[in-house]
Design an enzyme around this catalytic site. Structure first.
Site, PDB file in Angstrom:
ATOM      1  N   LYS A   1      10.823 -17.648  16.197  1.00 25.12           N
ATOM      2  CA  LYS A   1      10.363 -17.018  17.441  1.00 25.12           C
ATOM      3  C   LYS A   1      11.505 -16.316  18.172  1.00 25.12           C
ATOM      4  O   LYS A   1      11.384 -15.163  18.573  1.00 25.12           O
ATOM      5  CB  LYS A   1       9.746 -18.058  18.382  1.00 25.12           C
ATOM      6  CG  LYS A   1       8.430 -18.637  17.915  1.00 25.12           C
ATOM      7  CD  LYS A   1       7.762 -19.464  19.013  1.00 25.12           C
ATOM      8  CE  LYS A   1       8.581 -20.674  19.429  1.00 25.12           C
ATOM      9  NZ  LYS A   1       8.682 -21.720  18.384  1.00 25.12           N
TER      10      LYS A   1
ATOM     11  N   ARG B   1       3.059 -23.467  26.122  1.00 25.63           N
ATOM     12  CA  ARG B   1       3.004 -24.437  25.031  1.00 25.63           C
ATOM     13  C   ARG B   1       1.983 -25.536  25.273  1.00 25.63           C
ATOM     14  O   ARG B   1       1.768 -26.374  24.404  1.00 25.63           O
ATOM     15  CB  ARG B   1       4.372 -25.105  24.864  1.00 25.63           C
ATOM     16  CG  ARG B   1       5.325 -24.375  23.923  1.00 25.63           C
ATOM     17  CD  ARG B   1       6.703 -25.009  24.065  1.00 25.63           C
ATOM     18  NE  ARG B   1       7.448 -25.032  22.848  1.00 25.63           N
ATOM     19  CZ  ARG B   1       8.663 -24.474  22.721  1.00 25.63           C
ATOM     20  NH1 ARG B   1       9.210 -23.816  23.719  1.00 25.63           N
ATOM     21  NH2 ARG B   1       9.318 -24.573  21.596  1.00 25.63           N
TER      22      ARG B   1
ATOM     23  N   ARG C   1      19.735 -24.807  10.567  1.00 24.41           N
ATOM     24  CA  ARG C   1      20.132 -24.249  11.861  1.00 24.41           C
ATOM     25  C   ARG C   1      20.972 -25.258  12.639  1.00 24.41           C
ATOM     26  O   ARG C   1      21.906 -24.887  13.338  1.00 24.41           O
ATOM     27  CB  ARG C   1      18.887 -23.854  12.674  1.00 24.41           C
ATOM     28  CG  ARG C   1      19.241 -23.179  13.978  1.00 24.41           C
ATOM     29  CD  ARG C   1      18.039 -22.591  14.670  1.00 24.41           C
ATOM     30  NE  ARG C   1      17.228 -23.605  15.325  1.00 24.41           N
ATOM     31  CZ  ARG C   1      16.095 -23.346  15.973  1.00 24.41           C
ATOM     32  NH1 ARG C   1      15.627 -22.117  16.020  1.00 24.41           N
ATOM     33  NH2 ARG C   1      15.412 -24.307  16.553  1.00 24.41           N
TER      34      ARG C   1
ATOM     35  N   ARG D   1      22.991 -27.600  17.453  1.00 25.31           N
ATOM     36  CA  ARG D   1      22.031 -27.910  18.518  1.00 25.31           C
ATOM     37  C   ARG D   1      21.711 -29.396  18.523  1.00 25.31           C
ATOM     38  O   ARG D   1      21.350 -29.961  17.499  1.00 25.31           O
ATOM     39  CB  ARG D   1      20.734 -27.107  18.322  1.00 25.31           C
ATOM     40  CG  ARG D   1      20.765 -25.784  19.019  1.00 25.31           C
ATOM     41  CD  ARG D   1      19.532 -24.970  18.744  1.00 25.31           C
ATOM     42  NE  ARG D   1      18.296 -25.591  19.217  1.00 25.31           N
ATOM     43  CZ  ARG D   1      17.191 -24.903  19.487  1.00 25.31           C
ATOM     44  NH1 ARG D   1      17.187 -23.591  19.370  1.00 25.31           N
ATOM     45  NH2 ARG D   1      16.100 -25.518  19.882  1.00 25.31           N
TER      46      ARG D   1
ATOM     47  N   ARG E   1       9.553 -32.761  17.329  1.00 22.12           N
ATOM     48  CA  ARG E   1       9.196 -31.442  17.866  1.00 22.12           C
ATOM     49  C   ARG E   1       8.006 -30.853  17.111  1.00 22.12           C
ATOM     50  O   ARG E   1       7.117 -30.248  17.708  1.00 22.12           O
ATOM     51  CB  ARG E   1      10.401 -30.504  17.797  1.00 22.12           C
ATOM     52  CG  ARG E   1      11.478 -30.896  18.800  1.00 22.12           C
ATOM     53  CD  ARG E   1      12.745 -30.111  18.582  1.00 22.12           C
ATOM     54  NE  ARG E   1      12.554 -28.715  18.898  1.00 22.12           N
ATOM     55  CZ  ARG E   1      13.219 -27.718  18.312  1.00 22.12           C
ATOM     56  NH1 ARG E   1      14.092 -27.966  17.384  1.00 22.12           N
ATOM     57  NH2 ARG E   1      12.996 -26.486  18.682  1.00 22.12           N
TER      58      ARG E   1
HETATM   59  P1  AMP Z   1      12.827 -23.715  22.094  1.00 17.06           P
HETATM   60  O1  AMP Z   1      14.203 -23.147  22.037  1.00 17.06           O
HETATM   61  O2  AMP Z   1      11.799 -22.714  22.529  1.00 17.06           O
HETATM   62  O3  AMP Z   1      12.432 -24.413  20.831  1.00 17.06           O
HETATM   63  O4  AMP Z   1      12.837 -24.839  23.231  1.00 17.06           O
HETATM   64  C1  AMP Z   1      13.725 -25.933  23.166  1.00 17.06           C
HETATM   65  C2  AMP Z   1      13.185 -27.088  23.990  1.00 17.06           C
HETATM   66  O5  AMP Z   1      13.028 -26.685  25.362  1.00 17.06           O
HETATM   67  C3  AMP Z   1      11.805 -27.589  23.590  1.00 17.06           C
HETATM   68  O6  AMP Z   1      11.848 -28.503  22.511  1.00 17.06           O
HETATM   69  C4  AMP Z   1      11.352 -28.261  24.879  1.00 17.06           C
HETATM   70  O7  AMP Z   1      11.995 -29.503  25.101  1.00 17.06           O
HETATM   71  C5  AMP Z   1      11.880 -27.283  25.924  1.00 17.06           C
HETATM   72  N1  AMP Z   1      10.881 -26.222  26.194  1.00 17.06           N
HETATM   73  C6  AMP Z   1      10.992 -24.899  25.919  1.00 17.06           C
HETATM   74  N2  AMP Z   1       9.896 -24.224  26.289  1.00 17.06           N
HETATM   75  C7  AMP Z   1       9.048 -25.150  26.801  1.00 17.06           C
HETATM   76  C8  AMP Z   1       7.728 -25.097  27.338  1.00 17.06           C
HETATM   77  N3  AMP Z   1       7.029 -23.943  27.410  1.00 17.06           N
HETATM   78  N4  AMP Z   1       7.179 -26.255  27.784  1.00 17.06           N
HETATM   79  C9  AMP Z   1       7.857 -27.415  27.744  1.00 17.06           C
HETATM   80  N5  AMP Z   1       9.085 -27.557  27.226  1.00 17.06           N
HETATM   81  C10 AMP Z   1       9.686 -26.433  26.759  1.00 17.06           C
END
Ligand code: AMP
Length: 182
Positions: free
Chosen positions: A8, A83, A122, A128, A139
């Protein structure tokens, strides 16, 4: 939209550039806040470290704020938001009140098992904290339980464009552009 590891963030950058719109990633916003040790960053950390979602009220607030920035007036790309069903409803109301609407929802489709190995790679490259095997599994579980079902609400509105997310990055980018421009 799409499971963790589907690409993404990578594809969102190309789309935002192509359409000259800001790339709004809630994950990036949380990581930036964490780096600066803000209250939001510190609150988000415990959830992110466990592979869980940050509570909706926190997430919705940061998106509502970000959408008021002048650069978002003529369009924007949301990456990793909404989400949850609560976030879908909040986004709907927020956009309605600003006389905006979603044009498309891009779903990156990928086999979950392939994604686990992608995410482990990654983790090595980007260091990370949320990319350990346990957290990755969590996740993906959270994605399947909370986010995969809400794509249906956008399918019902005929907004979803499905794109195969496995393959070379530039091939996937071309698939997305073709789907968006057709
Ligand atoms: P990402 O980089 O988009 O995978 O986001 C990393 C982490 O941030 C996720 O695993 C969640 O803990 C948090 N996060 C990101 N976007 C959201 C969202 N829309 N709702 C809730 N938690 C989020």
């Amino acid at each position: 939209m799409g499971p963790p590891g589907a690409g993404k963030g990578t594809q969102a950058k190309f789309i935002a550039e192509k359409f000259s719109i800001p790339h709004i990633s809630t994950g990036d916003i949380f990581r930036e806040n964490l780096k600066k040790e803000t209250a939001i960053g510190l609150e988000a950390k415990s959830y992110m470290d466990r592979g869980e979602y940050v509570p909706d009220d926190v997430t919705n607030r940061i998106v509502a704020d970000r959408l008021t920035w002048p650069d978002a007036a003529n369009g924007f790309l949301l990456d990793g938001y909404p989400r949850t069903l609560d976030q879908v409803k909040f986004l709907d109301e927020t956009l309605k009140s600003q006389n905006h609407q979603l044009d498309r929802v891009i779903e990156l489709v990928a086999d979950i098992n392939t994604l686990v190995s992608r995410l482990l790679n990654r983790a090595k490259e980007q260091n990370r904290a949320d990319d350990t095997k346990e957290v990755i599994t969590k996740r993906l579980e959270v994605y399947l339980a909370e986010t995969a079902p809400i794509i249906e609400t956008y399918k019902d509105k005929n907004l979803v464009v499905q794109v195969d997310a496995l393959g070379d990055i530039d091939v996937i980018t071309r698939r997305i552009f073709t789907a968006l421009l057709s």
